[in-house]
Every structure is written in C-alpha cells, then in structure tokens.
Design a protein around this motif. Structure first.
Motif, PDB file in Angstrom:
ATOM      1  N   ILE A 183       3.570 -11.128  16.358  1.00 15.34           N
ATOM      2  CA  ILE A 183       2.227 -10.393  16.820  1.00 15.34           C
ATOM      3  C   ILE A 183       1.721  -9.581  15.988  1.00 15.34           C
ATOM      4  CG2 ILE A 183       1.491  -8.552  18.782  1.00 15.34           C
ATOM      5  CD1 ILE A 183       3.825  -9.507  20.310  1.00 15.34           C
ATOM      6  N   CYS A 184       2.542  -8.740  15.443  1.00 14.61           N
ATOM      7  CA  CYS A 184       2.046  -7.928  14.371  1.00 14.61           C
ATOM      8  C   CYS A 184       3.153  -7.141  13.490  1.00 14.61           C
ATOM      9  CB  CYS A 184       1.234  -6.649  14.696  1.00 14.61           C
ATOM     10  SG  CYS A 184       1.911  -5.477  16.107  1.00 14.61           S
ATOM     11  N   ASN A 185       2.848  -6.358  12.629  1.00 16.68           N
ATOM     12  CA  ASN A 185       4.101  -5.723  11.852  1.00 16.68           C
ATOM     13  C   ASN A 185       3.424  -4.184  11.956  1.00 16.68           C
ATOM     14  OD1 ASN A 185       4.170  -4.184   8.891  1.00 16.68           O
ATOM     15  ND2 ASN A 185       6.010  -5.278   9.401  1.00 16.68           N
ATOM     16  N   CYS A 186       4.556  -3.362  12.151  1.00 20.08           N
ATOM     17  CA  CYS A 186       4.524  -1.927  12.262  1.00 20.08           C
ATOM     18  C   CYS A 186       5.060  -1.286  11.037  1.00 20.08           C
ATOM     19  CB  CYS A 186       5.023  -1.313  13.641  1.00 20.08           C
ATOM     20  SG  CYS A 186       4.009  -1.869  14.802  1.00 20.08           S
ATOM     21  N   PHE A 187       4.610  -0.477  10.084  1.00 21.11           N
ATOM     22  CA  PHE A 187       5.128   0.069   8.931  1.00 21.11           C
ATOM     23  C   PHE A 187       4.781   1.450   8.772  1.00 21.11           C
ATOM     24  CE2 PHE A 187       3.968   0.692   4.641  1.00 21.11           C
ATOM     25  CZ  PHE A 187       5.110   0.437   3.916  1.00 21.11           C
ATOM     26  N   THR A 188       5.880   1.936   8.101  1.00 17.45           N
ATOM     27  CA  THR A 188       5.876   3.451   7.628  1.00 17.45           C
ATOM     28  C   THR A 188       6.716   3.834   6.389  1.00 17.45           C
ATOM     29  OG1 THR A 188       5.529   5.606   8.151  1.00 17.45           O
ATOM     30  CG2 THR A 188       7.607   4.728   9.089  1.00 17.45           C
ATOM     31  N   ILE A 189       6.384   4.667   5.902  1.00 18.56           N
ATOM     32  CA  ILE A 189       7.489   5.399   4.663  1.00 18.56           C
ATOM     33  C   ILE A 189       7.836   6.612   5.013  1.00 18.56           C
ATOM     34  CG2 ILE A 189       7.540   5.915   2.216  1.00 18.56           C
ATOM     35  CD1 ILE A 189       5.588   3.896   1.542  1.00 18.56           C
ATOM     36  N   LEU A 190       9.073   6.902   5.042  1.00 17.16           N
ATOM     37  CA  LEU A 190       9.688   8.206   5.423  1.00 17.16           C
ATOM     38  C   LEU A 190       9.123   9.326   4.564  1.00 17.16           C
ATOM     39  CD1 LEU A 190      13.306   7.786   6.439  1.00 17.16           C
ATOM     40  CD2 LEU A 190      11.345   7.504   7.905  1.00 17.16           C
ATOM     41  N   ASP A 191       8.523  10.699   5.159  1.00 17.02           N
ATOM     42  CA  ASP A 191       8.271  11.553   4.429  1.00 17.02           C
ATOM     43  C   ASP A 191       9.132  12.331   3.524  1.00 17.02           C
ATOM     44  OD1 ASP A 191       5.566  11.623   5.520  1.00 17.02           O
ATOM     45  OD2 ASP A 191       6.223  12.762   7.179  1.00 17.02           O
TER      46      ASP A 191
END
Length: 261
Positions: free
Chosen positions: A209-217
């Motif tokens: 469906i989609c990709n969810c992405f983040t980089i930890l602070d």
C-alpha cells in the motif's frame, strides 16, 4: 683315472643342465610376476578422489514487477507512487543502492525522471524482500503511465544490523491517512546512530500500500528502548482498516564499500 675324468665330466654336465633349468624357471616366474602386476594396475583415467561440494556463496536477486499508482489529494494536486520489489535469492547479504526511474506515457514517451529513490530496508538477508518506494507530484496525464526502474545492487560489505520492534499500533492520522507507532530496542553493546525506521504496509492481496519512514532524533544507546512514530509522505487514500499486514525494520546508517573495482 679315465673313469674319474669321465665321471667328473658327467657330473659337470649334469650340474650345468640343472643350472640352466633353474635360471629358465626363475626367468619365467619373474616374467609372470611382471605380467600379473601390469594387469592389476589401476587405469590412469580412473578418478578415485572424492568430490568436494563447492562452498562459494553467490549474490543473486530478483527484481519484481514495478508498479505505479496515481491519485489526487484534497487540494487537487496529482500524485504518483512507485514501488519496486527486490528479493534476495542468493546466499549472501546484499545492499540496495539508490534507484532511478523513468515515468513513461502509454506510448512510451518520457514524462518524468526520478533519482535517489531509496529501498526499505537498504540491506536484506537471503530470502528477504525490500521495496524501492517513492511518492512524487505529477504534472502530466497519469492515464496508462508506467515506470521503468534502474536499480543499483551490490554485495553487502557490512553485517546486517536490525533492532527489535515491539508495541506496534496503526492508527488514523488526519494529515497522512495512517501513522505507525512502536518501540525499538537495541539489544547490542554498540550505540546506533542515525537509526532508520521503515514500515511497509500491505493490503489483503499482499500488495504494498505504502511505506512509512522516519529517522530517530536521538541515537539508540546500547541496551536502550525508544519509541517511534512514522507516516507516509503524501499518500492519503489508505486507512488503518486497509492494512492487512506490515513489515517493520529498524537499523542504523551503514556505508557499503564496493570492492569490485
């Protein structure tokens, strides 16, 4: 005296004949022995060395069907999302470098080029599948469009590092449609820096469906546990009820070195 001489000659003759018979018999045995040895000698073409299976490991992968979907957001802007699966079919870890892609019309005309498309995750173990994924605006007719991917894949020069994921929840988000929350735990003795979190969400047909992405602070300290939240960039059509399953990866930034040159 004459008899003694005759007798001596007779004895000498008998001894000589006996000696000839002995050497003749000995020669025959030696020849037979040589013949027996020759007939029992293994053939030079016979290979009696046991075979040893090859232990060389290979880098192999399969690029799946590239998909491109379009939609219009709430303010009337046209968007497309690109997804390209890559499966590690070899027996070594592989690294997926940035991909570029050409968006073409139904007649093959070039509409847009995209570069620096990331794979999630960027390192995969044998048997795992990663997805190149991107969302971009579309200032062109999206009817019948297709995507032509250009992948960049190498053997990994790093050991694949993954952190444990727990307490996962998928809820509705007013801006992006969904958000994924959870916790990451570092069970190693080494601090993780620039830690990525990538969640691939799939529907009931096992389509991405989609990709969810983040980089930890913050860095992920050794033996520490920290929470995360990530969302898709611009995809709004997805709802939490659309998500049948997910794959979430957490990993530190690593730099692959190509030794092939």
């Amino acid at each position: 005296m004459k008899k003694k001489i005759i007798l001596g000659l007779m004895l000498a003759s008998t001894f000589a004949l006996a000696s000839c018979d002995l050497f003749s018999e000995g020669s025959s045995l030696t020849t037979q022995k040589t013949t027996d040895t020759a007939t029992t000698k293994p053939s030079k073409t016979e290979d009696t060395t046991p075979s040893i299976p090859s232990t060389k490991k290979e880098m192999k992968y399969e690029v799946g069907v590239a998909t491109i979907d379009s939609w219009t957001n709430s303010i009337g802007s046209s968007w497309v999302k690109i997804a390209v699966p890559v499966k590690n079919t070899g027996d070594v870890d592989i690294y997926l470098g940035d991909m570029s892609a050409d968006i073409e019309s139904s007649t093959g005309s070039l509409l847009k080029t995209i570069s620096m498309i990331n794979a999630y995750p960027d390192y995969i173990k044998p048997g795992e599948t990663a997805y190149y994924y991107d969302e971009t605006s579309a200032s062109f007719d999206t009817t019948g469009i297709k995507v032509v991917p250009h992948v960049d894949i190498h053997k990994s020069s790093n050991e694949v590092i993954r952190y444990d994921i727990s307490d996962v929840s998928i809820t509705e988000d007013s801006l992006s449609g969904v958000k994924v929350m959870g916790r990451i735990e570092n069970k190693t003795s080494k601090k993780g820096t620039l830690v990525y979190v990538a969640a691939n969400l799939f529907d009931s047909n096992d389509k991405l469906i989609c990709n969810c992405f983040t980089i930890l602070d913050n860095d992920l300290n050794a033996f520490d546990k920290i929470g995360f939240t990530c969302s898709p960039f611009a995809y709004r059509e997805v709802k939490p009820s659309d998500v049948a399953r997910y794959e979430i990866y957490a990993y530190p930034t690593q730099f692959n070195i190509d030794f092939s040159f």
